[in-house]
Design a protein around this motif. Sequence first.
Motif, PDB file in Angstrom:
ATOM      1  N   ASP A 193       0.833  -1.199   0.000  1.00 48.41           N
ATOM      2  CA  ASP A 193       0.000   0.000   0.000  1.00 48.41           C
ATOM      3  C   ASP A 193       0.868   1.250   0.000  1.00 48.41           C
ATOM      4  O   ASP A 193       1.826   1.362   0.774  1.00 48.41           O
ATOM      5  CB  ASP A 193      -0.901   0.017   1.238  1.00 48.41           C
ATOM      6  CG  ASP A 193      -1.962  -1.077   1.182  1.00 48.41           C
ATOM      7  OD1 ASP A 193      -2.804  -1.015   0.299  1.00 48.41           O
ATOM      8  OD2 ASP A 193      -1.898  -1.992   2.028  1.00 48.41           O
ATOM      9  N   GLY A 194       0.516   2.205  -0.859  1.00 56.30           N
ATOM     10  CA  GLY A 194       1.228   3.472  -0.897  1.00 56.30           C
ATOM     11  C   GLY A 194       2.508   3.464  -1.694  1.00 56.30           C
ATOM     12  O   GLY A 194       3.191   4.481  -1.781  1.00 56.30           O
ATOM     13  N   VAL A 195       2.871   2.341  -2.308  1.00 53.31           N
ATOM     14  CA  VAL A 195       4.139   2.240  -3.035  1.00 53.31           C
ATOM     15  C   VAL A 195       3.883   2.381  -4.534  1.00 53.31           C
ATOM     16  O   VAL A 195       3.087   1.633  -5.110  1.00 53.31           O
ATOM     17  CB  VAL A 195       4.838   0.893  -2.756  1.00 53.31           C
ATOM     18  CG1 VAL A 195       6.122   0.786  -3.564  1.00 53.31           C
ATOM     19  CG2 VAL A 195       5.120   0.752  -1.273  1.00 53.31           C
ATOM     20  N   GLY A 196       4.549   3.337  -5.174  1.00 54.07           N
ATOM     21  CA  GLY A 196       4.460   3.456  -6.623  1.00 54.07           C
ATOM     22  C   GLY A 196       3.873   4.770  -7.081  1.00 54.07           C
ATOM     23  O   GLY A 196       3.203   5.474  -6.326  1.00 54.07           O
ATOM     24  N   GLY A 197       4.148   5.093  -8.355  1.00 50.68           N
ATOM     25  CA  GLY A 197       3.687   6.335  -8.942  1.00 50.68           C
ATOM     26  C   GLY A 197       2.512   6.138  -9.877  1.00 50.68           C
ATOM     27  O   GLY A 197       1.706   5.230  -9.709  1.00 50.68           O
TER      28      GLY A 197
ATOM     29  N   VAL B  23      18.081   2.339 -19.798  1.00 48.08           N
ATOM     30  CA  VAL B  23      17.746   3.063 -21.024  1.00 48.08           C
ATOM     31  C   VAL B  23      18.289   4.489 -21.039  1.00 48.08           C
ATOM     32  O   VAL B  23      17.977   5.262 -21.941  1.00 48.08           O
ATOM     33  CB  VAL B  23      16.215   3.069 -21.257  1.00 48.08           C
ATOM     34  CG1 VAL B  23      15.677   1.645 -21.316  1.00 48.08           C
ATOM     35  CG2 VAL B  23      15.483   3.879 -20.172  1.00 48.08           C
ATOM     36  N   GLY B  24      19.112   4.855 -20.055  1.00 50.73           N
ATOM     37  CA  GLY B  24      19.748   6.163 -20.067  1.00 50.73           C
ATOM     38  C   GLY B  24      18.983   7.266 -19.378  1.00 50.73           C
ATOM     39  O   GLY B  24      19.334   8.448 -19.507  1.00 50.73           O
ATOM     40  N   LEU B  25      17.943   6.913 -18.626  1.00 53.31           N
ATOM     41  CA  LEU B  25      17.105   7.912 -17.969  1.00 53.31           C
ATOM     42  C   LEU B  25      16.844   7.524 -16.522  1.00 53.31           C
ATOM     43  O   LEU B  25      16.611   6.348 -16.221  1.00 53.31           O
ATOM     44  CB  LEU B  25      15.754   8.042 -18.688  1.00 53.31           C
ATOM     45  CG  LEU B  25      15.772   8.450 -20.162  1.00 53.31           C
ATOM     46  CD1 LEU B  25      14.415   8.185 -20.800  1.00 53.31           C
ATOM     47  CD2 LEU B  25      16.149   9.916 -20.306  1.00 53.31           C
ATOM     48  N   LEU B  26      16.868   8.511 -15.623  1.00 53.12           N
ATOM     49  CA  LEU B  26      16.427   8.313 -14.248  1.00 53.12           C
ATOM     50  C   LEU B  26      14.983   8.791 -14.140  1.00 53.12           C
ATOM     51  O   LEU B  26      14.596   9.789 -14.751  1.00 53.12           O
ATOM     52  CB  LEU B  26      17.298   9.099 -13.268  1.00 53.12           C
ATOM     53  CG  LEU B  26      18.803   8.812 -13.270  1.00 53.12           C
ATOM     54  CD1 LEU B  26      19.470   9.597 -12.148  1.00 53.12           C
ATOM     55  CD2 LEU B  26      19.087   7.327 -13.126  1.00 53.12           C
ATOM     56  N   GLY B  27      14.191   8.082 -13.347  1.00 50.77           N
ATOM     57  CA  GLY B  27      12.778   8.402 -13.233  1.00 50.77           C
ATOM     58  C   GLY B  27      12.397   8.954 -11.863  1.00 50.77           C
ATOM     59  O   GLY B  27      12.841   8.444 -10.831  1.00 50.77           O
ATOM     60  N   PHE B  28      11.572  10.001 -11.867  1.00 52.35           N
ATOM     61  CA  PHE B  28      11.056  10.618 -10.645  1.00 52.35           C
ATOM     62  C   PHE B  28       9.591  10.977 -10.865  1.00 52.35           C
ATOM     63  O   PHE B  28       9.127  11.120 -11.995  1.00 52.35           O
ATOM     64  CB  PHE B  28      11.827  11.905 -10.306  1.00 52.35           C
ATOM     65  CG  PHE B  28      13.304  11.724 -10.152  1.00 52.35           C
ATOM     66  CD1 PHE B  28      13.855  11.401  -8.930  1.00 52.35           C
ATOM     67  CD2 PHE B  28      14.149  11.857 -11.249  1.00 52.35           C
ATOM     68  CE1 PHE B  28      15.223  11.222  -8.790  1.00 52.35           C
ATOM     69  CE2 PHE B  28      15.513  11.682 -11.123  1.00 52.35           C
ATOM     70  CZ  PHE B  28      16.053  11.364  -9.885  1.00 52.35           C
ATOM     71  N   GLY B  29       8.863  11.154  -9.781  1.00 51.68           N
ATOM     72  CA  GLY B  29       7.477  11.589  -9.898  1.00 51.68           C
ATOM     73  C   GLY B  29       6.903  11.943  -8.551  1.00 51.68           C
ATOM     74  O   GLY B  29       7.516  11.698  -7.499  1.00 51.68           O
ATOM     75  N   ALA B  30       5.716  12.532  -8.572  1.00 49.19           N
ATOM     76  CA  ALA B  30       5.056  12.902  -7.317  1.00 49.19           C
ATOM     77  C   ALA B  30       3.589  13.189  -7.577  1.00 49.19           C
ATOM     78  O   ALA B  30       3.191  13.587  -8.678  1.00 49.19           O
ATOM     79  CB  ALA B  30       5.711  14.119  -6.678  1.00 49.19           C
ATOM     80  N   ARG B  31       2.806  12.993  -6.544  1.00 46.60           N
ATOM     81  CA  ARG B  31       1.382  13.340  -6.557  1.00 46.60           C
ATOM     82  C   ARG B  31       1.222  14.709  -5.899  1.00 46.60           C
ATOM     83  O   ARG B  31       1.866  14.994  -4.887  1.00 46.60           O
ATOM     84  CB  ARG B  31       0.597  12.281  -5.784  1.00 46.60           C
ATOM     85  CG  ARG B  31      -0.901  12.302  -5.994  1.00 46.60           C
ATOM     86  CD  ARG B  31      -1.515  11.064  -5.351  1.00 46.60           C
ATOM     87  NE  ARG B  31      -2.879  10.823  -5.770  1.00 46.60           N
ATOM     88  CZ  ARG B  31      -3.526   9.688  -5.566  1.00 46.60           C
ATOM     89  NH1 ARG B  31      -2.917   8.687  -4.938  1.00 46.60           N
ATOM     90  NH2 ARG B  31      -4.765   9.512  -5.977  1.00 46.60           N
TER      91      ARG B  31
END
Length: 414
Positions: A41-45, A176-184
């Motif tokens: 629960d609560g894990v992931g974008g 693939v050459g990219l770092l991923g970030f995100g937020a709600r």
Amino acid sequence: MSTIRSAIVVGGGIAGPVAALALGQAGIEATVYEAYDTTADGVGGTLSIAPNGLDALAAVGLGGIVEELGSPITSMVMRNGKGRRLATLGSPAGLPAQRLLWRPDLYRALRDATASRGVRVEYGRRLTAVDQDADGVTAVFADGTTARADVLVGADGIRSRVRSLLDPAAPAPRYVGLLGFGARLGPGPVDASRIGTTGSEMHFVFGRRAFFGYVLDEDGSGGWFANLPRAASTTAAEARATEPAGWLRLLRETFAGDGLRMDDLIARTDPADLICVGGMEDLPTVPVWHRGRAVLVGDAAHATSPSSGQGASLALESAVELARCLRDLPYQEAFAGYENLRRARVEKIIKMGERTNSDKAAGPVARVLRDLMMPVAMRLMNPESFSWPMRHHIDWDAPVDGAAVTVQAPARAG
């Protein structure tokens, strides 16, 4: 005709529960074994479920589950960092809108669905070995317990333990050459002169230094993600070891020079809400999908980078198609038929995601050419060239033909 009556499903993310539910609908009792001690629960974008993913869910009685959770996305808008609209991709004609939702919400909905249908999920069961014989397969877990069934389904993600047990020479995930970030984002102020609301559109921005995607409602709530080009990969654990405030500061600096002020949304983000994915990865091809009574599904077999927008939907498709095959065919033919139905499609979509990754990491010259050519290319492009992945339909009631189940495995690299 199949004689399979029981299945072990390793992995309790997305593909695993749906595979268990689909197998149950096919008359096969499945139990899910999850490595982690507790629920996620609560894990992931954010993730999107495309029309083909909605279709797969509907095939096993889960129609409406995503529609109740996610927001409809009727078009995708491509812009450059100055805010110039480069292209707009509308929803394919005759198909429902894709849905944008948060992974924890989908996870909870699938957990509730498994519980309501009597699918057992056992936590804290980390797989260490798979033993097979003529009569069945035994899963051996790190806590010393075992489970026995007719078949075993590896739905344990891009770093699948099942995959490595079936084929010790299996390829590792590819950065693939990219770092991923995100937020709600919760409700907050919106300055339309800097970055405006999106309605039912999803906006993708090719900034000068990095790629940014966002949705923003009238009240300022929504969400964003960023793909930051970087030569060396960073694991999710390593990314999380850096203070979130440090990553947010870096991201604000990365986008600060763009005319469309994505850094406004980053500045509104609580460091506690930042999601650090680390290095984004895919699996261009997995030579061995099945061996004996064990088979792979979802990211364990065909992980596409998030840039494709199809990762979750392809996992849902494969879970359902595997269950259809096991319903109608002996397991050897079922596994071969499943791979025959799936391999070419998923690997083509993985290549599409690879091309999108290249656009996100474009250098100065390539960036200028992209901005010039994309509007022209979109006007000339046949809409089916991008909508075909979404038109995939699974007819659950149609019997699986066992006459053409042979699939040629790809040659190993090197």
